[in-house]
Scaffold this motif. Structure first.
Motif, mmCIF file in Angstrom:
data_model
loop_
_atom_site.group_PDB
_atom_site.id
_atom_site.type_symbol
_atom_site.label_atom_id
_atom_site.label_comp_id
_atom_site.label_asym_id
_atom_site.label_seq_id
_atom_site.Cartn_x
_atom_site.Cartn_y
_atom_site.Cartn_z
ATOM 1 N N ARG A 459 -3.521 -9.280 0.616
ATOM 2 C CA ARG A 459 -4.122 -10.556 0.174
ATOM 3 C C ARG A 459 -3.435 -11.778 0.768
ATOM 4 N NH1 ARG A 459 -4.459 -7.673 -4.681
ATOM 5 N NH2 ARG A 459 -2.491 -8.589 -5.418
ATOM 6 N N TYR A 460 -2.131 -11.701 0.972
ATOM 7 C CA TYR A 460 -1.388 -12.928 1.311
ATOM 8 C C TYR A 460 -0.709 -12.898 2.676
ATOM 9 C CZ TYR A 460 -1.995 -13.907 -3.645
ATOM 10 O OH TYR A 460 -2.532 -14.145 -4.890
ATOM 11 N N VAL A 461 -0.873 -11.809 3.451
ATOM 12 C CA VAL A 461 -0.171 -11.736 4.732
ATOM 13 C C VAL A 461 -0.665 -12.773 5.723
ATOM 14 C CG1 VAL A 461 -1.715 -10.052 5.809
ATOM 15 C CG2 VAL A 461 0.724 -10.067 6.414
ATOM 16 N N THR A 462 -1.918 -13.240 5.588
ATOM 17 C CA THR A 462 -2.456 -14.241 6.526
ATOM 18 C C THR A 462 -2.334 -15.668 6.007
ATOM 19 O OG1 THR A 462 -4.660 -13.936 5.576
ATOM 20 C CG2 THR A 462 -4.106 -12.603 7.497
ATOM 21 N N MET A 463 -1.753 -15.858 4.840
ATOM 22 C CA MET A 463 -1.559 -17.219 4.331
ATOM 23 C C MET A 463 -0.456 -17.890 5.145
ATOM 24 S SD MET A 463 -0.816 -18.511 0.435
ATOM 25 C CE MET A 463 -2.419 -17.932 -0.116
ATOM 26 N N PRO A 464 -0.729 -19.039 5.759
ATOM 27 C CA PRO A 464 0.249 -19.650 6.678
ATOM 28 C C PRO A 464 1.629 -19.861 6.059
ATOM 29 C CG PRO A 464 -1.862 -20.765 6.844
ATOM 30 C CD PRO A 464 -1.985 -19.798 5.703
ATOM 31 N N ARG A 465 1.678 -20.157 4.771
ATOM 32 C CA ARG A 465 2.963 -20.455 4.144
ATOM 33 C C ARG A 465 3.874 -19.222 4.094
ATOM 34 N NH1 ARG A 465 2.268 -22.134 -1.830
ATOM 35 N NH2 ARG A 465 0.733 -23.489 -0.823
ATOM 36 N N TYR A 466 3.254 -18.033 3.953
ATOM 37 C CA TYR A 466 4.036 -16.816 3.781
ATOM 38 C C TYR A 466 3.922 -15.845 4.962
ATOM 39 C CZ TYR A 466 3.456 -18.433 -1.062
ATOM 40 O OH TYR A 466 3.421 -19.188 -2.204
ATOM 41 N N SER A 467 3.071 -16.115 5.938
ATOM 42 C CA SER A 467 2.725 -15.113 6.957
ATOM 43 C C SER A 467 3.943 -14.649 7.757
ATOM 44 C CB SER A 467 1.652 -15.676 7.889
ATOM 45 O OG SER A 467 2.117 -16.838 8.534
ATOM 46 N N GLY A 468 4.813 -15.566 8.139
ATOM 47 C CA GLY A 468 5.966 -15.180 8.948
ATOM 48 C C GLY A 468 6.850 -14.163 8.246
ATOM 49 N N PHE A 469 7.062 -14.345 6.953
ATOM 50 C CA PHE A 469 7.918 -13.447 6.184
ATOM 51 C C PHE A 469 7.201 -12.134 5.870
ATOM 52 C CE2 PHE A 469 9.397 -11.999 1.959
ATOM 53 C CZ PHE A 469 10.723 -11.741 2.252
ATOM 54 N N LEU A 470 5.932 -12.227 5.431
ATOM 55 C CA LEU A 470 5.215 -11.033 4.981
ATOM 56 C C LEU A 470 4.793 -10.130 6.134
ATOM 57 C CD1 LEU A 470 2.995 -12.468 2.088
ATOM 58 C CD2 LEU A 470 5.219 -11.340 1.959
ATOM 59 N N MET A 471 4.559 -10.687 7.339
ATOM 60 C CA MET A 471 4.218 -9.854 8.492
ATOM 61 C C MET A 471 5.351 -8.876 8.814
ATOM 62 S SD MET A 471 1.279 -10.131 10.116
ATOM 63 C CE MET A 471 -0.137 -11.205 10.318
ATOM 64 N N SER A 472 6.579 -9.406 8.878
ATOM 65 C CA SER A 472 7.721 -8.532 9.180
ATOM 66 C C SER A 472 7.959 -7.529 8.059
ATOM 67 C CB SER A 472 8.971 -9.383 9.422
ATOM 68 O OG SER A 472 9.268 -10.166 8.275
ATOM 69 N N LEU A 473 7.732 -7.951 6.801
ATOM 70 C CA LEU A 473 7.910 -7.026 5.685
ATOM 71 C C LEU A 473 6.869 -5.912 5.720
ATOM 72 C CD1 LEU A 473 9.243 -6.224 3.024
ATOM 73 C CD2 LEU A 473 7.708 -7.796 1.848
ATOM 74 N N ALA A 474 5.610 -6.257 6.048
ATOM 75 C CA ALA A 474 4.551 -5.235 6.116
ATOM 76 C C ALA A 474 4.889 -4.178 7.168
ATOM 77 C CB ALA A 474 3.219 -5.900 6.428
ATOM 78 N N LYS A 475 5.436 -4.598 8.294
ATOM 79 C CA LYS A 475 5.812 -3.651 9.341
ATOM 80 C C LYS A 475 6.894 -2.687 8.854
ATOM 81 C CE LYS A 475 7.445 -3.537 14.125
ATOM 82 N NZ LYS A 475 7.906 -4.362 15.277
ATOM 83 N N LYS A 476 7.891 -3.214 8.131
ATOM 84 C CA LYS A 476 8.968 -2.380 7.597
ATOM 85 C C LYS A 476 8.454 -1.406 6.542
ATOM 86 C CE LYS A 476 12.587 -4.124 9.787
ATOM 87 N NZ LYS A 476 13.468 -3.299 10.648
ATOM 88 N N VAL A 477 7.542 -1.890 5.677
ATOM 89 C CA VAL A 477 6.995 -1.027 4.621
ATOM 90 C C VAL A 477 6.253 0.151 5.221
ATOM 91 C CG1 VAL A 477 5.319 -0.936 2.731
ATOM 92 C CG2 VAL A 477 6.883 -2.864 2.900
ATOM 93 N N LEU A 478 5.428 -0.107 6.244
ATOM 94 C CA LEU A 478 4.665 0.974 6.859
ATOM 95 C C LEU A 478 5.571 1.962 7.584
ATOM 96 C CD1 LEU A 478 1.620 -1.036 8.250
ATOM 97 C CD2 LEU A 478 1.711 0.404 6.217
ATOM 98 N N GLU A 479 6.681 1.502 8.150
ATOM 99 C CA GLU A 479 7.625 2.404 8.805
ATOM 100 C C GLU A 479 8.344 3.283 7.789
ATOM 101 O OE1 GLU A 479 10.225 -0.057 11.057
ATOM 102 O OE2 GLU A 479 8.757 -0.484 12.638
ATOM 103 N N LEU A 480 8.754 2.677 6.655
ATOM 104 C CA LEU A 480 9.530 3.413 5.655
ATOM 105 C C LEU A 480 8.673 4.407 4.874
ATOM 106 C CD1 LEU A 480 11.825 0.580 4.207
ATOM 107 C CD2 LEU A 480 12.566 2.545 5.540
ATOM 108 N N ARG A 481 7.427 4.033 4.567
ATOM 109 C CA ARG A 481 6.605 4.852 3.682
ATOM 110 C C ARG A 481 5.383 5.441 4.385
ATOM 111 N NH1 ARG A 481 8.109 3.774 -1.662
ATOM 112 N NH2 ARG A 481 6.957 5.690 -2.032
ATOM 113 N N ALA A 482 5.520 5.752 5.668
ATOM 114 C CA ALA A 482 4.384 6.263 6.448
ATOM 115 C C ALA A 482 3.862 7.575 5.890
ATOM 116 C CB ALA A 482 4.794 6.433 7.917
ATOM 117 N N GLU A 483 4.759 8.476 5.478
ATOM 118 C CA GLU A 483 4.327 9.785 4.980
ATOM 119 C C GLU A 483 3.574 9.631 3.661
ATOM 120 O OE1 GLU A 483 7.673 12.328 4.675
ATOM 121 O OE2 GLU A 483 8.118 12.309 6.842
ATOM 122 N N ASP A 484 4.053 8.756 2.777
ATOM 123 C CA ASP A 484 3.383 8.549 1.495
ATOM 124 C C ASP A 484 2.000 7.931 1.693
ATOM 125 O OD1 ASP A 484 5.566 9.527 0.022
ATOM 126 O OD2 ASP A 484 6.580 7.586 0.159
#
Length: 529
Positions: A459-484
């Motif tokens: 919902r919020y990854v494309t919001m300009p205020r938060y995008s820089g922080f949430l984009m990098s976090l989304a990448k880390k989440v998908l790497e850590l929890r890929a199997e789940d």
């Protein structure tokens, strides 16, 4: 990091959005709101003009219907009413010493009265053939006055002999307004419905105006500013300021009203001898019901106030204590500023406020030499020189803040995600990054909690205020929890939605870059021309 080890004391706040500063009301707005407004109703007819006496106690005259009523500026009650007009009265004005009062009428006669007694009729000046809407005394001259009429003529009178000294012809329509120059008793300005304002000098033998400006609309009012070098005119929904010394150069145009501006006056901000004692403001009223206060030195509106009826006239006392505004439905709004004890002790104040002015004994001031000084309680009012120790305000913590204080990091993140406030969620994430616990919390989330996190990111990854922080976090989440993610259809759906949102944002950015590539050369070409 010492604060992290001791636990979270204050609520976490996102560093991505600065906290807006609280703005207080400008000091000048507080000054204008300090006038306590009272209504004088049931005057029935429109109040076409208000004028204050130049001499203390600065009583004011209100013109309406076939009468001129003199009001006390202290009690706001009528002193007497002049009803010798056989028709409608206009433009009552005081002489510079406050002893004479002159007014025009529908019949074309200018009448002069003794301002101290309604029974003593002083003079009648006959010469106009149409209604006289303008009567003014020169600034310091006690022997003459000038008038303007719907016959398009401006006349200069000798009061003592009741004779017309000059008949000034130049306007081509009704003359409805005018003002005496504060710099010279021989100069005055008049405004007409022919859109022009003319400045006259009675010492010039040619009888032509020495200066003329075109307002562009029928002129409703004219006022010289205190220095005498600037002239303000009102017509249509605009007020214009002209430089008289520069030959009528337009200095500024004020278009803050929505309807016709009907009256102008000059008021002084503060008259208590302080720093503000010489700050003058231009006051304007309009048919839109607004009073506007304009600082002509800074060229900005400093205060605005609305009244429940169209406004026709405004006046301000020379001592800055009373403001009067007349309406089209016969109500007089009088604002009185209470700033000194002398107002309560003034004659008639006991009748107005319902009590007598009694001199109260001075209270004894406790000093350190008295033992009772050291036994004062917490509710004792502080003296002027006391140092106040204020109790720290109690901070109310949210659930995620309480969990952070207990170092329950995963529970704090889940609590913020359930709260559905993106600012709080990002603030908790930033705090966990500072504590180096965010990735550990992501690794420990169960399938349901991981779904909450992926839904938030989608919902919020494309919001300009938060995008820089949430984009990098989304990448880390998908790497850590890929199997789940691959093992759950629900989590796969969140990831598909996340990819779709990111792809849509990328397409939008590409389209904007293409538009920028087209517009930028055109702007460069336009700038060169």
């Amino acid at each position: 990091m010492a604060d992290v080890q001791l636990g979270q004391t204050f609520p976490v706040k996102s560093r991505l959005k600065p906290t807006p500063k609280k703005t207080s009301s400008p000091p000048e707005s507080k000054y204008w709101r300090s006038f306590k407004t009272q209504q004088i109703p049931d005057l029935v007819y429109s109040i076409t003009s208000i004028d204050f006496s130049p001499e203390p106690p600065h009583d004011f005259a209100a013109t309406f219907s076939a009468s001129v009523t003199l009001y006390s500026s202290q009690t706001l009650e009528p002193k007497f009413k002049i009803s010798s007009f056989t028709d409608v009265a206009y433009s009552a004005t005081f002489r510079s010493d406050g002893k004479l009062l002159a007014a025009g009428g529908e019949s074309g006669i200018v009448q002069v009265f003794d301002a101290k007694s309604k029974s003593n009729l002083h003079r009648k000046l006959r010469g106009h053939t149409r209604p006289v809407r303008l009567v003014r005394y020169p600034r310091f001259d006690k022997l003459h006055l000038f008038s303007g009429s719907d016959d398009s003529l401006v006349k200069y009178w000798d009061i003592a002999s009741e004779t017309e000294l000059l008949s000034l012809q130049g306007h081509k329509d009704y003359v409805r307004s005018g003002f005496a120059s504060p710099a010279s008793s021989d100069m005055f300005a008049t405004g007409s419905y022919d859109h022009t304002v003319k400045v006259w000098d009675v010492r010039v033998s040619s009888l032509n105006s020495v200066m003329e400006v075109n307002h562009g609309k029928p002129v409703e009012d004219v006022v010289f500013l205190p220095s005498g070098g600037l002239l303000a005119t009102a017509g249509g929904n605009s007020v214009k300021i002209w430089d008289v010394i520069a030959g009528g150069k337009l200095v500024h145009t004020i278009e803050s009203h929505n309807k016709t501006v009907t009256s102008l006056c000059v008021g002084k901000v503060g008259s208590d001898g302080g720093e503000e004692s010489e700050k003058y403001r231009l006051l304007s009223v309009s048919l839109d019901g607004f009073l506007k206060v304009f600082d002509y030195s800074a060229l900005k509106i400093t205060h605005s106030m609305r009244y429940p009826a169209p406004l026709l006239s405004v006046g301000f006392s020379p001592d800055s204590s009373v403001r009067a505004i007349g309406t089209s439905n016969g109500i007089l709004f009088v604002g009185k500023r209470k700033n000194k004890q002398t107002e309560i002790d003034a004659p008639g104040a006991d009748k107005l406020f319902g009590f007598r002015s009694v001199e109260e004994p001075e209270k004894r001031v406790l000093k350190p030499t008295n033992f009772r000084y050291f036994r004062r309680g917490q509710f004792e009012k502080p003296s002027e020189g006391d140092y106040l120790v204020k109790r720290s305000p109690k901070v109310k913590l949210a659930e995620h803040d309480k969990l952070l204080r207990k170092f329950r990091h995963k529970e704090a993140l889940v609590s913020a995600l359930n709260g559905k406030n993106p600012q709080n969620v990002v603030a908790v994430m930033e705090e966990l990054v500072a504590r180096k616990k965010l990735l550990k919390c992501v690794s420990n989330l169960d399938m349901e909690e991981l779904g909450l996190l992926l839904g938030f990111l989608q919902r919020y990854v494309t919001m300009p205020r938060y995008s820089g922080f949430l984009m990098s976090l989304a990448k880390k989440v998908l790497e850590l929890r890929a199997e789940d993610v691959s093992a759950s259809d629900l989590l796969k759906g969140h990831v598909r939605n996340l990819k779709s949102s990111v792809a849509e944002e990328i397409r939008t950015q590409q389209s904007l870059q293409e538009i920028q590539g087209i517009v930028s050369p055109l702007m460069m070409i336009a700038g060169r021309r």
